[in-house]
Design a protein around this motif. Structure first.
Motif, PDB file in Angstrom:
ATOM      1  N   ARG A  13      -1.053  -4.409  15.067  1.00  0.00           N
ATOM      2  CA  ARG A  13      -2.036  -4.560  13.997  1.00  0.00           C
ATOM      3  C   ARG A  13      -3.149  -3.522  14.072  1.00  0.00           C
ATOM      4  N   CYS A  14      -3.268  -2.872  15.170  1.00  0.00           N
ATOM      5  CA  CYS A  14      -4.327  -1.897  15.375  1.00  0.00           C
ATOM      6  C   CYS A  14      -3.825  -0.517  14.949  1.00  0.00           C
ATOM      7  N   ARG A  15      -3.809  -0.281  13.673  1.00  0.00           N
ATOM      8  CA  ARG A  15      -3.330   0.995  13.137  1.00  0.00           C
ATOM      9  C   ARG A  15      -4.472   1.721  12.445  1.00  0.00           C
ATOM     10  N   ALA A  16      -4.240   2.987  12.224  1.00  0.00           N
ATOM     11  CA  ALA A  16      -5.203   3.763  11.447  1.00  0.00           C
ATOM     12  C   ALA A  16      -5.134   3.290   9.997  1.00  0.00           C
ATOM     13  N   PRO A  17      -6.171   3.510   9.227  1.00  0.00           N
ATOM     14  CA  PRO A  17      -6.136   3.112   7.821  1.00  0.00           C
ATOM     15  C   PRO A  17      -4.954   3.739   7.093  1.00  0.00           C
ATOM     16  N   GLN A  18      -4.302   2.923   6.275  1.00  0.00           N
ATOM     17  CA  GLN A  18      -3.117   3.396   5.561  1.00  0.00           C
ATOM     18  C   GLN A  18      -3.485   4.228   4.348  1.00  0.00           C
ATOM     19  N   GLU A  19      -2.564   5.106   4.017  1.00  0.00           N
ATOM     20  CA  GLU A  19      -2.690   5.834   2.771  1.00  0.00           C
ATOM     21  C   GLU A  19      -2.434   4.877   1.627  1.00  0.00           C
ATOM     22  N   LYS A  20      -3.093   5.070   0.537  1.00  0.00           N
ATOM     23  CA  LYS A  20      -2.886   4.238  -0.646  1.00  0.00           C
ATOM     24  C   LYS A  20      -2.228   5.089  -1.725  1.00  0.00           C
ATOM     25  N   VAL A  21      -1.369   4.466  -2.510  1.00  0.00           N
ATOM     26  CA  VAL A  21      -0.746   5.129  -3.644  1.00  0.00           C
ATOM     27  C   VAL A  21      -0.978   4.274  -4.875  1.00  0.00           C
ATOM     28  N   ILE A  22      -0.941   4.905  -6.023  1.00  0.00           N
ATOM     29  CA  ILE A  22      -1.069   4.198  -7.292  1.00  0.00           C
ATOM     30  C   ILE A  22       0.307   4.171  -7.938  1.00  0.00           C
ATOM     31  N   ASP A  34       1.484  -1.534 -16.311  1.00  0.00           N
ATOM     32  CA  ASP A  34       0.558  -2.144 -15.366  1.00  0.00           C
ATOM     33  C   ASP A  34       0.392  -1.185 -14.194  1.00  0.00           C
ATOM     34  N   VAL A  35      -0.820  -1.078 -13.680  1.00  0.00           N
ATOM     35  CA  VAL A  35      -1.130  -0.143 -12.598  1.00  0.00           C
ATOM     36  C   VAL A  35      -1.514  -0.945 -11.348  1.00  0.00           C
ATOM     37  N   TYR A  36      -0.930  -0.558 -10.206  1.00  0.00           N
ATOM     38  CA  TYR A  36      -1.178  -1.223  -8.930  1.00  0.00           C
ATOM     39  C   TYR A  36      -1.514  -0.172  -7.878  1.00  0.00           C
ATOM     40  N   LYS A  37      -2.398  -0.533  -6.969  1.00  0.00           N
ATOM     41  CA  LYS A  37      -2.742   0.339  -5.846  1.00  0.00           C
ATOM     42  C   LYS A  37      -2.340  -0.403  -4.577  1.00  0.00           C
ATOM     43  N   MET A  38      -1.530   0.260  -3.738  1.00  0.00           N
ATOM     44  CA  MET A  38      -1.064  -0.400  -2.517  1.00  0.00           C
ATOM     45  C   MET A  38      -0.834   0.613  -1.412  1.00  0.00           C
ATOM     46  N   GLY A  39      -0.702   0.128  -0.203  1.00  0.00           N
ATOM     47  CA  GLY A  39      -0.443   0.980   0.954  1.00  0.00           C
ATOM     48  C   GLY A  39       0.976   1.522   0.923  1.00  0.00           C
ATOM     49  N   THR A  40       1.198   2.657   1.546  1.00  0.00           N
ATOM     50  CA  THR A  40       2.514   3.293   1.512  1.00  0.00           C
ATOM     51  C   THR A  40       3.547   2.570   2.354  1.00  0.00           C
ATOM     52  N   ASN A  67      14.024   5.950 -10.829  1.00  0.00           N
ATOM     53  CA  ASN A  67      14.959   7.087 -10.902  1.00  0.00           C
ATOM     54  C   ASN A  67      16.410   6.639 -10.977  1.00  0.00           C
ATOM     55  N   GLY A  68      16.671   5.593 -11.732  1.00  0.00           N
ATOM     56  CA  GLY A  68      18.034   5.129 -11.935  1.00  0.00           C
ATOM     57  C   GLY A  68      18.604   4.256 -10.839  1.00  0.00           C
ATOM     58  N   SER A  69      17.847   4.000  -9.785  1.00  0.00           N
ATOM     59  CA  SER A  69      18.314   3.154  -8.683  1.00  0.00           C
ATOM     60  C   SER A  69      17.505   1.862  -8.630  1.00  0.00           C
ATOM     61  N   PHE A  70      18.187   0.768  -8.328  1.00  0.00           N
ATOM     62  CA  PHE A  70      17.500  -0.505  -8.187  1.00  0.00           C
ATOM     63  C   PHE A  70      16.648  -0.500  -6.919  1.00  0.00           C
ATOM     64  N   LEU A  71      15.428  -1.031  -7.023  1.00  0.00           N
ATOM     65  CA  LEU A  71      14.555  -1.156  -5.876  1.00  0.00           C
ATOM     66  C   LEU A  71      14.795  -2.486  -5.184  1.00  0.00           C
ATOM     67  N   ARG A  72      14.786  -2.459  -3.878  1.00  0.00           N
ATOM     68  CA  ARG A  72      14.931  -3.683  -3.085  1.00  0.00           C
ATOM     69  C   ARG A  72      13.547  -4.132  -2.627  1.00  0.00           C
ATOM     70  N   PRO A  73      13.360  -5.446  -2.500  1.00  0.00           N
ATOM     71  CA  PRO A  73      12.027  -5.965  -2.126  1.00  0.00           C
ATOM     72  C   PRO A  73      11.519  -5.474  -0.779  1.00  0.00           C
ATOM     73  N   ARG A  74      12.397  -5.140   0.164  1.00  0.00           N
ATOM     74  CA  ARG A  74      11.945  -4.718   1.494  1.00  0.00           C
ATOM     75  C   ARG A  74      11.690  -3.200   1.570  1.00  0.00           C
ATOM     76  N   GLN A  75      11.892  -2.483   0.479  1.00  0.00           N
ATOM     77  CA  GLN A  75      11.570  -1.057   0.471  1.00  0.00           C
ATOM     78  C   GLN A  75      10.048  -0.880   0.387  1.00  0.00           C
ATOM     79  N   THR A  76       9.597   0.308   0.757  1.00  0.00           N
ATOM     80  CA  THR A  76       8.178   0.630   0.673  1.00  0.00           C
ATOM     81  C   THR A  76       8.004   1.890  -0.161  1.00  0.00           C
ATOM     82  N   PRO A  77       6.806   2.149  -0.661  1.00  0.00           N
ATOM     83  CA  PRO A  77       6.568   3.391  -1.400  1.00  0.00           C
ATOM     84  C   PRO A  77       6.790   4.641  -0.553  1.00  0.00           C
ATOM     85  N   ALA A  78       6.658   4.519   0.762  1.00  0.00           N
ATOM     86  CA  ALA A  78       6.878   5.679   1.632  1.00  0.00           C
ATOM     87  C   ALA A  78       8.322   6.120   1.540  1.00  0.00           C
TER      88      ALA A  78
END
Length: 78
Positions: A13-22, A34-40, A67-78
């Motif tokens: 839990r002791c990590r550096a602050p995460q990058e945020k993406v929109i 709809d626009v969301y801001k979340m960690g990578t 991009n034509g591919s289905f997103l899975r819930p466990r994927q991340t923006p990174a």
């Protein structure tokens, strides 16, 4: 002879602050955006649930596509 050693433990839990993406989520039926801001490194399920709650939709009936591919819930923006 006695040896002295020290061990350093770091918490996950002791990590550096995460990058945020929109992220912009577009509804193809009504062209709503709809626009969301979340960690990578946050799972996309969090975004999917927030979108469904905001639009009053059932999470289990939707597919999220990037991009034509289905997103899975466990994927991340990174």
């Amino acid at each position: 002879m006695m040896r002295s050693s020290s061990t350093s433990f770091t918490s996950k839990r002791c990590r550096a602050p995460q990058e945020k993406v929109i992220l912009k989520v577009t509804n193809l039926e009504d062209e709503g955006i709809d626009v969301y801001k979340m960690g990578t490194h946050v799972h996309l399920k969090k975004l999917m649930l927030a979108y469904c709650q905001r639009r009053n939709l059932d999470y289990r009936t939707l597919r999220f596509i990037f991009n034509g591919s289905f997103l899975r819930p466990r994927q991340t923006p990174a």
